[in-house]
Scaffold this motif. Structure first.
Motif, PDB file in Angstrom:
ATOM      1  N   UNK A  23       0.843  -1.191   0.000  1.00 27.13           N
ATOM      2  CA  UNK A  23       0.000   0.000   0.000  1.00 27.13           C
ATOM      3  C   UNK A  23       0.880   1.243   0.000  1.00 27.13           C
ATOM      4  N   UNK A  24       0.314   2.349  -0.410  1.00 29.06           N
ATOM      5  CA  UNK A  24       1.041   3.605  -0.387  1.00 29.06           C
ATOM      6  C   UNK A  24       0.608   4.512  -1.518  1.00 29.06           C
ATOM      7  N   UNK A  25       1.071   5.734  -1.468  1.00 27.31           N
ATOM      8  CA  UNK A  25       0.827   6.713  -2.526  1.00 27.31           C
ATOM      9  C   UNK A  25       2.106   6.808  -3.335  1.00 27.31           C
ATOM     10  N   UNK A  26       2.029   6.408  -4.604  1.00 27.71           N
ATOM     11  CA  UNK A  26       3.204   6.268  -5.463  1.00 27.71           C
ATOM     12  C   UNK A  26       3.395   7.500  -6.344  1.00 27.71           C
ATOM     13  N   UNK A  27       4.603   8.011  -6.353  1.00 28.41           N
ATOM     14  CA  UNK A  27       4.982   9.106  -7.240  1.00 28.41           C
ATOM     15  C   UNK A  27       6.166   8.672  -8.083  1.00 28.41           C
ATOM     16  N   UNK A  28       6.324   9.317  -9.240  1.00 29.49           N
ATOM     17  CA  UNK A  28       7.456   8.998 -10.099  1.00 29.49           C
ATOM     18  C   UNK A  28       7.721  10.114 -11.080  1.00 29.49           C
ATOM     19  N   UNK A  29       8.567   9.827 -12.037  1.00 30.08           N
ATOM     20  CA  UNK A  29       8.892  10.811 -13.057  1.00 30.08           C
ATOM     21  C   UNK A  29       7.732  10.943 -14.036  1.00 30.08           C
ATOM     22  N   UNK A  30       7.724  12.036 -14.749  1.00 29.75           N
ATOM     23  CA  UNK A  30       6.584  12.402 -15.604  1.00 29.75           C
ATOM     24  C   UNK A  30       6.217  11.306 -16.614  1.00 29.75           C
ATOM     25  N   UNK A  31       7.193  10.767 -17.331  1.00 28.32           N
ATOM     26  CA  UNK A  31       6.885   9.785 -18.378  1.00 28.32           C
ATOM     27  C   UNK A  31       6.236   8.527 -17.805  1.00 28.32           C
ATOM     28  N   UNK A  32       6.761   8.076 -16.674  1.00 28.82           N
ATOM     29  CA  UNK A  32       6.183   6.885 -16.046  1.00 28.82           C
ATOM     30  C   UNK A  32       4.766   7.175 -15.547  1.00 28.82           C
ATOM     31  N   UNK A  33       4.578   8.322 -14.909  1.00 30.95           N
ATOM     32  CA  UNK A  33       3.258   8.680 -14.385  1.00 30.95           C
ATOM     33  C   UNK A  33       2.237   8.820 -15.515  1.00 30.95           C
ATOM     34  N   UNK A  34       2.674   9.319 -16.672  1.00 34.83           N
ATOM     35  CA  UNK A  34       1.776   9.405 -17.835  1.00 34.83           C
ATOM     36  C   UNK A  34       1.310   8.011 -18.253  1.00 34.83           C
ATOM     37  N   UNK A  35       2.239   7.059 -18.292  1.00 33.28           N
ATOM     38  CA  UNK A  35       1.883   5.687 -18.655  1.00 33.28           C
ATOM     39  C   UNK A  35       0.874   5.102 -17.668  1.00 33.28           C
ATOM     40  N   UNK A  36       1.115   5.345 -16.379  1.00 30.53           N
ATOM     41  CA  UNK A  36       0.203   4.838 -15.339  1.00 30.53           C
ATOM     42  C   UNK A  36      -1.182   5.463 -15.500  1.00 30.53           C
ATOM     43  N   UNK A  37      -1.233   6.776 -15.733  1.00 22.91           N
ATOM     44  CA  UNK A  37      -2.515   7.462 -15.893  1.00 22.91           C
ATOM     45  C   UNK A  37      -3.288   6.897 -17.081  1.00 22.91           C
ATOM     46  N   UNK A  38      -2.593   6.663 -18.176  1.00 27.32           N
ATOM     47  CA  UNK A  38      -3.259   6.117 -19.363  1.00 27.32           C
ATOM     48  C   UNK A  38      -3.764   4.690 -19.120  1.00 27.32           C
ATOM     49  N   UNK A  39      -2.981   3.886 -18.381  1.00 27.14           N
ATOM     50  CA  UNK A  39      -3.417   2.525 -18.047  1.00 27.14           C
ATOM     51  C   UNK A  39      -4.656   2.551 -17.158  1.00 27.14           C
ATOM     52  N   UNK A  40      -4.638   3.421 -16.141  1.00 25.88           N
ATOM     53  CA  UNK A  40      -5.785   3.515 -15.228  1.00 25.88           C
ATOM     54  C   UNK A  40      -7.030   3.972 -15.972  1.00 25.88           C
ATOM     55  N   UNK A  41      -6.871   4.925 -16.882  1.00 24.42           N
ATOM     56  CA  UNK A  41      -8.015   5.420 -17.652  1.00 24.42           C
ATOM     57  C   UNK A  41      -8.575   4.324 -18.560  1.00 24.42           C
ATOM     58  N   UNK A  42      -7.685   3.526 -19.140  1.00 28.41           N
ATOM     59  CA  UNK A  42      -8.122   2.441 -20.023  1.00 28.41           C
ATOM     60  C   UNK A  42      -8.885   1.368 -19.239  1.00 28.41           C
ATOM     61  N   UNK A  43      -8.535   1.185 -17.958  1.00 30.76           N
ATOM     62  CA  UNK A  43      -9.212   0.192 -17.117  1.00 30.76           C
ATOM     63  C   UNK A  43     -10.478   0.721 -16.471  1.00 30.76           C
ATOM     64  N   UNK A  44     -10.716   2.036 -16.576  1.00 33.44           N
ATOM     65  CA  UNK A  44     -11.873   2.658 -15.938  1.00 33.44           C
ATOM     66  C   UNK A  44     -13.173   2.069 -16.442  1.00 33.44           C
ATOM     67  N   UNK A  45     -14.248   2.322 -15.703  1.00 38.49           N
ATOM     68  CA  UNK A  45     -15.540   1.742 -16.083  1.00 38.49           C
ATOM     69  C   UNK A  45     -16.263   2.596 -17.117  1.00 38.49           C
ATOM     70  N   UNK A  46     -15.518   3.383 -17.835  1.00 38.12           N
ATOM     71  CA  UNK A  46     -16.003   4.129 -18.999  1.00 38.12           C
ATOM     72  C   UNK A  46     -17.080   5.164 -18.687  1.00 38.12           C
ATOM     73  N   UNK A  47     -17.200   5.594 -17.429  1.00 40.80           N
ATOM     74  CA  UNK A  47     -18.099   6.718 -17.209  1.00 40.80           C
ATOM     75  C   UNK A  47     -17.373   7.995 -17.616  1.00 40.80           C
ATOM     76  N   UNK A  48     -18.005   9.104 -17.457  1.00 41.26           N
ATOM     77  CA  UNK A  48     -17.483  10.355 -18.002  1.00 41.26           C
ATOM     78  C   UNK A  48     -16.086  10.704 -17.507  1.00 41.26           C
ATOM     79  N   UNK A  49     -15.790  10.431 -16.228  1.00 47.55           N
ATOM     80  CA  UNK A  49     -14.520  10.884 -15.660  1.00 47.55           C
ATOM     81  C   UNK A  49     -13.473   9.805 -15.472  1.00 47.55           C
TER      82      UNK A  49
END
Length: 192
Positions: free
Chosen positions: A34-60
Motif C-alpha cells: 500500500x502507499x501513494x506512489x509518485x514517479x517521473x513524468x513519463x512513467x506517471x503518464x503511462x500509469x494514468x493512461x493505463x488507469x483510464x483504459x481500465x476505468x468503467x467508462x463513465x465520463x470521468x
C-alpha cells in the motif's frame, strides 16, 4: 523536486474531497505494498493512461490526468528519520526479494518503512508474478528475481509514501488532463 502521480479525473476529484489515502490500494499487488506512489513524468503518464483504459467508462474514469507535486525529499527523510525510510540506490538481490515479498503478500505490507525510494521494477512484473503463482517453485521464484533485476532503458525511480499525512493534497501544484492537454488546476499558494 517535482514528481508526478498518474491517475484519472474521478480519482483526482476524490483526492480534492477527501485528501490522499495511502491505504486505498491496500489489496493490489504493488512493488512496495500500500502507499501513494509518485514517479517521473513519463512513467506517471503511462500509469494514468493505463488507469483510464481500465476505468468503467463513465465520463470521468476514462480521463487520464497527472498530479504534479513539489516534494522536499531531504526534509521528509529528516522528519521521519532514516530508520523509517527504505532507500534502494540500484537494483540488487535485496531489492528483488523485497519486491517479490510485497507482491506475493499483497494486502499486507511486509515493510517497516514510512517512505520508500527505489528503482522502478520492470513493467513485466505482473506477468512474472502470475507465472510464479501458477506453480510456486524455487526455479520460478528465481525467474522473478532475475526479471526484477533486469536493467531498464530509463533509470527511473519510484517514491512511495506509506504513512498517512506525509504526502498531502496541499503539495499538488497542478493537474494536467493528458487527453486535452489543459490545466485543470494550478496552485498559486499553499492552500488548495
Amino acid at each position: 523536486m517535482v514528481l508526478y502521480h498518474g491517475t484519472t479525473l474521478d480519482a483526482w476529484e476524490n483526492i480534492q474531497k477527501y485528501d490522499i489515502d495511502v491505504f486505498i490500494n491496500n489489496n493490489r499487488e504493488l512493488d512496495f505494498g500500500y502507499g501513494f506512489y509518485l514517479g517521473e513524468r513519463e512513467y506517471a503518464k503511462d500509469v494514468a493512461n493505463e488507469k483510464a483504459a481500465l476505468g468503467n467508462k463513465d465520463e470521468h474514469s476514462g480521463i487520464p490526468v497527472l498530479l504534479e507535486f513539489e516534494i522536499d525529499i531531504d526534509n521528509i527523510v529528516k522528519t521521519i528519520g532514516l530508520d523509517k525510510c527504505l532507500l534502494f540506490k540500484r537494483k540488487s538481490l535485496s531489492f528483488a526479494k523485497c519486491i517479490f515479498n510485497n507482491r506475493y503478500n499483497s494486502g499486507s505490507s511486509v515493510l517497516f518503512a514510512d517512505f520508500v525510494i527505489a528503482p522502478l521494477a520492470d513493467g513485466n512484473v505482473n506477468n512474472v508474478m502470475r507465472y510464479y503463482k501458477e506453480k510456486q517453485t524455487i526455479f520460478r521464484k528465481w525467474v522473478c528475481y532475475f526479471n526484477y533485476l533486469k536493467p531498464q532503458y530509463f533509470k527511473m525511480k519510484q517514491y512511495v509514501f506509506k504513512k498517512q499525512g506525509l504526502c498531502t493534497v496541499k503539495n499538488i501544484t497542478s493537474v494536467i488532463d493528458l487527453i486535452e492537454g489543459r490545466m485543470l488546476y494550478e496552485q498559486n499558494n499553499e492552500d488548495v
